[in-house]
Design a protein around this motif. Structure first.
Motif, PDB file in Angstrom:
ATOM      1  N   ARG A  60      18.022  10.261 -64.536  1.00 55.75           N
ATOM      2  CA  ARG A  60      17.596  11.208 -63.407  1.00 55.75           C
ATOM      3  C   ARG A  60      18.968  11.492 -62.358  1.00 55.75           C
ATOM      4  NH1 ARG A  60      12.329  11.144 -59.168  1.00 55.75           N
ATOM      5  NH2 ARG A  60      12.857  12.973 -58.304  1.00 55.75           N
ATOM      6  N   ASP A  61      19.382  12.696 -62.521  1.00 58.08           N
ATOM      7  CA  ASP A  61      20.726  13.080 -61.865  1.00 58.08           C
ATOM      8  C   ASP A  61      21.732  12.124 -62.370  1.00 58.08           C
ATOM      9  OD1 ASP A  61      22.376  14.230 -60.018  1.00 58.08           O
ATOM     10  OD2 ASP A  61      21.900  13.170 -58.589  1.00 58.08           O
ATOM     11  N   ARG A  62      22.002  11.047 -61.838  1.00 56.41           N
ATOM     12  CA  ARG A  62      23.247  10.096 -62.241  1.00 56.41           C
ATOM     13  C   ARG A  62      22.840   8.537 -61.917  1.00 56.41           C
ATOM     14  NH1 ARG A  62      28.039  12.717 -59.358  1.00 56.41           N
ATOM     15  NH2 ARG A  62      26.942  14.500 -60.077  1.00 56.41           N
ATOM     16  N   ILE A  63      23.502   7.613 -62.581  1.00 54.78           N
ATOM     17  CA  ILE A  63      23.130   6.114 -62.230  1.00 54.78           C
ATOM     18  C   ILE A  63      24.563   5.543 -62.419  1.00 54.78           C
ATOM     19  CG2 ILE A  63      22.895   5.682 -64.532  1.00 54.78           C
ATOM     20  CD1 ILE A  63      20.654   3.754 -63.840  1.00 54.78           C
ATOM     21  N   ALA A  64      24.822   4.737 -61.495  1.00 48.83           N
ATOM     22  CA  ALA A  64      25.855   3.699 -61.240  1.00 48.83           C
ATOM     23  C   ALA A  64      25.714   2.432 -61.874  1.00 48.83           C
ATOM     24  CB  ALA A  64      26.396   3.591 -59.596  1.00 48.83           C
ATOM     25  N   ILE A  65      26.557   2.076 -62.728  1.00 47.04           N
ATOM     26  CA  ILE A  65      26.575   0.790 -63.181  1.00 47.04           C
ATOM     27  C   ILE A  65      27.934  -0.033 -62.743  1.00 47.04           C
ATOM     28  CG2 ILE A  65      25.182   1.587 -65.012  1.00 47.04           C
ATOM     29  CD1 ILE A  65      27.720   1.395 -66.842  1.00 47.04           C
ATOM     30  N   SER A  66      28.166  -1.402 -63.025  1.00 45.18           N
ATOM     31  CA  SER A  66      29.258  -1.912 -62.798  1.00 45.18           C
ATOM     32  C   SER A  66      29.312  -3.224 -63.674  1.00 45.18           C
ATOM     33  CB  SER A  66      29.346  -2.419 -61.196  1.00 45.18           C
ATOM     34  OG  SER A  66      28.075  -3.062 -60.846  1.00 45.18           O
ATOM     35  N   PRO A  67      29.322  -3.094 -64.837  1.00 48.45           N
ATOM     36  CA  PRO A  67      29.542  -4.242 -65.726  1.00 48.45           C
ATOM     37  C   PRO A  67      30.782  -5.045 -65.416  1.00 48.45           C
ATOM     38  CG  PRO A  67      28.943  -2.658 -66.827  1.00 48.45           C
ATOM     39  CD  PRO A  67      29.317  -2.101 -65.782  1.00 48.45           C
ATOM     40  N   LYS A  68      30.796  -6.438 -65.275  1.00 44.81           N
ATOM     41  CA  LYS A  68      31.937  -7.290 -65.146  1.00 44.81           C
ATOM     42  C   LYS A  68      32.519  -7.644 -66.511  1.00 44.81           C
ATOM     43  CE  LYS A  68      33.940 -10.513 -61.981  1.00 44.81           C
ATOM     44  NZ  LYS A  68      33.628 -11.752 -60.938  1.00 44.81           N
ATOM     45  N   GLY A  69      33.842  -7.104 -66.787  1.00 48.06           N
ATOM     46  CA  GLY A  69      34.621  -7.599 -67.945  1.00 48.06           C
ATOM     47  C   GLY A  69      34.928  -6.536 -68.965  1.00 48.06           C
ATOM     48  N   LEU A  70      34.652  -5.348 -68.717  1.00 42.14           N
ATOM     49  CA  LEU A  70      34.854  -4.274 -69.307  1.00 42.14           C
ATOM     50  C   LEU A  70      36.529  -3.884 -69.248  1.00 42.14           C
ATOM     51  CD1 LEU A  70      32.143  -1.693 -68.860  1.00 42.14           C
ATOM     52  CD2 LEU A  70      32.411  -2.975 -70.714  1.00 42.14           C
ATOM     53  N   PRO A  71      37.307  -3.483 -70.389  1.00 43.37           N
ATOM     54  CA  PRO A  71      38.641  -3.293 -70.118  1.00 43.37           C
ATOM     55  C   PRO A  71      38.695  -2.027 -68.969  1.00 43.37           C
ATOM     56  CG  PRO A  71      38.124  -2.539 -72.261  1.00 43.37           C
ATOM     57  CD  PRO A  71      36.941  -3.158 -71.548  1.00 43.37           C
ATOM     58  N   SER A  72      39.924  -1.891 -68.535  1.00 46.51           N
ATOM     59  CA  SER A  72      40.340  -0.847 -67.826  1.00 46.51           C
ATOM     60  C   SER A  72      40.206   0.699 -68.438  1.00 46.51           C
ATOM     61  CB  SER A  72      41.618  -0.912 -66.907  1.00 46.51           C
ATOM     62  OG  SER A  72      42.672  -1.021 -67.934  1.00 46.51           O
ATOM     63  N   LEU A  73      40.532   0.351 -69.756  1.00 52.84           N
ATOM     64  CA  LEU A  73      40.632   1.680 -70.744  1.00 52.84           C
ATOM     65  C   LEU A  73      39.146   2.004 -71.216  1.00 52.84           C
ATOM     66  CD1 LEU A  73      43.786   1.302 -72.799  1.00 52.84           C
ATOM     67  CD2 LEU A  73      43.461   2.983 -71.003  1.00 52.84           C
ATOM     68  N   PHE A  74      38.040   1.331 -70.853  1.00 51.62           N
ATOM     69  CA  PHE A  74      36.653   1.506 -71.350  1.00 51.62           C
ATOM     70  C   PHE A  74      36.149   3.007 -71.160  1.00 51.62           C
ATOM     71  CE2 PHE A  74      32.096   1.774 -70.796  1.00 51.62           C
ATOM     72  CZ  PHE A  74      31.834   1.445 -71.962  1.00 51.62           C
ATOM     73  N   PRO A  75      36.448   3.564 -69.990  1.00 49.68           N
ATOM     74  CA  PRO A  75      35.995   5.024 -69.873  1.00 49.68           C
ATOM     75  C   PRO A  75      36.498   5.957 -70.571  1.00 49.68           C
ATOM     76  CG  PRO A  75      36.400   4.143 -67.532  1.00 49.68           C
ATOM     77  CD  PRO A  75      36.801   3.149 -68.618  1.00 49.68           C
TER      78      PRO A  75
ATOM     79  N   ILE B 296      26.859  -4.970 -79.864  1.00 52.96           N
ATOM     80  CA  ILE B 296      26.287  -5.586 -78.826  1.00 52.96           C
ATOM     81  C   ILE B 296      27.563  -6.612 -78.365  1.00 52.96           C
ATOM     82  CG2 ILE B 296      24.439  -7.402 -78.180  1.00 52.96           C
ATOM     83  CD1 ILE B 296      24.082  -5.512 -81.476  1.00 52.96           C
ATOM     84  N   VAL B 297      27.762  -6.417 -77.219  1.00 48.07           N
ATOM     85  CA  VAL B 297      28.845  -7.109 -76.434  1.00 48.07           C
ATOM     86  C   VAL B 297      28.553  -7.863 -75.229  1.00 48.07           C
ATOM     87  CG1 VAL B 297      31.007  -6.798 -75.392  1.00 48.07           C
ATOM     88  CG2 VAL B 297      30.651  -5.374 -77.326  1.00 48.07           C
ATOM     89  N   GLU B 298      28.753  -9.159 -75.451  1.00 53.39           N
ATOM     90  CA  GLU B 298      28.262 -10.194 -74.088  1.00 53.39           C
ATOM     91  C   GLU B 298      29.574 -10.063 -73.235  1.00 53.39           C
ATOM     92  OE1 GLU B 298      26.024 -13.748 -72.570  1.00 53.39           O
ATOM     93  OE2 GLU B 298      25.580 -12.037 -74.040  1.00 53.39           O
ATOM     94  N   LEU B 299      28.990 -10.073 -71.937  1.00 52.28           N
ATOM     95  CA  LEU B 299      30.053  -9.996 -70.505  1.00 52.28           C
ATOM     96  C   LEU B 299      29.616 -11.097 -69.727  1.00 52.28           C
ATOM     97  CD1 LEU B 299      29.793  -6.240 -69.933  1.00 52.28           C
ATOM     98  CD2 LEU B 299      31.567  -7.541 -71.306  1.00 52.28           C
ATOM     99  N   ASP B 300      30.600 -11.319 -68.711  1.00 51.31           N
ATOM    100  CA  ASP B 300      30.261 -12.279 -67.736  1.00 51.31           C
ATOM    101  C   ASP B 300      29.224 -12.009 -66.833  1.00 51.31           C
ATOM    102  OD1 ASP B 300      32.361 -14.285 -68.798  1.00 51.31           O
ATOM    103  OD2 ASP B 300      33.819 -12.938 -67.513  1.00 51.31           O
ATOM    104  N   LYS B 301      29.064 -10.834 -66.643  1.00 46.92           N
ATOM    105  CA  LYS B 301      27.841 -10.393 -65.669  1.00 46.92           C
ATOM    106  C   LYS B 301      27.617  -8.895 -66.118  1.00 46.92           C
ATOM    107  CE  LYS B 301      28.861 -13.518 -61.891  1.00 46.92           C
ATOM    108  NZ  LYS B 301      29.101 -13.573 -60.165  1.00 46.92           N
ATOM    109  N   LEU B 302      26.617  -8.286 -65.644  1.00 45.06           N
ATOM    110  CA  LEU B 302      26.311  -6.795 -65.823  1.00 45.06           C
ATOM    111  C   LEU B 302      26.354  -6.260 -64.355  1.00 45.06           C
ATOM    112  CD1 LEU B 302      23.500  -6.721 -68.166  1.00 45.06           C
ATOM    113  CD2 LEU B 302      25.983  -6.565 -68.650  1.00 45.06           C
ATOM    114  N   GLU B 303      26.881  -6.467 -63.181  1.00 48.26           N
ATOM    115  CA  GLU B 303      27.004  -6.507 -62.084  1.00 48.26           C
ATOM    116  C   GLU B 303      28.073  -7.120 -61.546  1.00 48.26           C
ATOM    117  OE1 GLU B 303      22.897  -5.183 -60.320  1.00 48.26           O
ATOM    118  OE2 GLU B 303      22.978  -7.202 -60.522  1.00 48.26           O
ATOM    119  N   GLY B 304      28.947  -6.309 -60.472  1.00 46.05           N
ATOM    120  CA  GLY B 304      30.068  -6.789 -59.875  1.00 46.05           C
ATOM    121  C   GLY B 304      31.375  -6.280 -60.132  1.00 46.05           C
ATOM    122  N   GLY B 305      31.242  -5.662 -61.333  1.00 42.56           N
ATOM    123  CA  GLY B 305      32.725  -5.244 -61.718  1.00 42.56           C
ATOM    124  C   GLY B 305      33.099  -3.804 -61.365  1.00 42.56           C
TER     125      GLY B 305
END
Length: 209
Positions: free
Chosen positions: A149-164, A129-138
């Protein structure tokens, strides 16, 4: 650092109803990866433990679930708070933890250092369980997999560039692997190990994908 008073306060106002409510939110978000949920209730552990993190800890941790806390959370007194409120023991060995909590701004944890279960018992893994600044805007990431369903876009703010890449390694172990819950204040977003992040479409001929 937390005080003795902080150790004994910050629990649910109504332990049964608040825990049931938080559990439903987490399970719904885990069943629908990428969906942002909102956890109500007055759970509030020692800072920098977040509000949703506090509620998740009170709901899921008990005397049978070893918990890993980042160094900053240990220093803040979260171990004493968690022990008093739930009876859970804190371990500094990541691979022994059933749940792990990391505060906002801390280096993103190496997922491979936590328990990832076995082929026979994939459930014997860590939920991180990781706390970030925001769960949107990244940076936008696209998820596919069970519950989506099909696919969903997320944009957590604060994940490292290598996260994928880190997540691709974790997903490749399925049914083994860790489950991830991202939180920001009272909000939470779940990434079960079954979810996959789609690679970005390469840019060709100078055009945007």
């Amino acid at each position: 650092m937390t005080t003795a008073t902080d150790t004994y306060t910050g629990a649910f106002t109504d332990p049964v109803l608040d825990a049931q409510s938080a559990f439903r939110v987490v399970m719904d978000c885990m069943a629908r990866p990428g969906t942002i949920g909102w956890i109500e209730g007055e759970a509030k552990g020692p800072k920098p433990l977040g509000r949703a993190q506090s509620a998740i800890a009170l709901t899921l941790a008990d005397q049978d679930t070893p918990v890993y806390l980042s160094p900053a959370l240990v220093k803040a007194g979260a171990a004493a708070w968690l022990g008093f409120q739930t009876g859970a023991a804190v371990t500094d060995i990541k691979s022994e933890a059933r749940f792990a909590f990391v505060e906002a701004g801390a280096p993103f944890p190496a997922l491979a250092s936590f328990a990832r279960g076995s082929q026979e018992y994939p459930d014997r893994s860590t939920t991180v369980i990781v706390e970030l600044d925001k769960l949107e805007g990244g940076e936008e990431l696209t998820l596919i997999g069970p519950g989506i369903r099909d696919r969903i876009a997320i944009s957590p703010k604060g994940l490292p560039s290598l996260f994928p890449a880190l997540w691709a390694e974790n997903h490749a172990l399925y049914p083994r692997g860790v489950d991830l819950i991202l939180t920001a204040g009272r909000a939470c977003l779940c990434l079960p190990r079954s979810a996959r992040i789609l690679a970005a479409t390469p840019v060709t001929n100078g055009e945007k994908a």
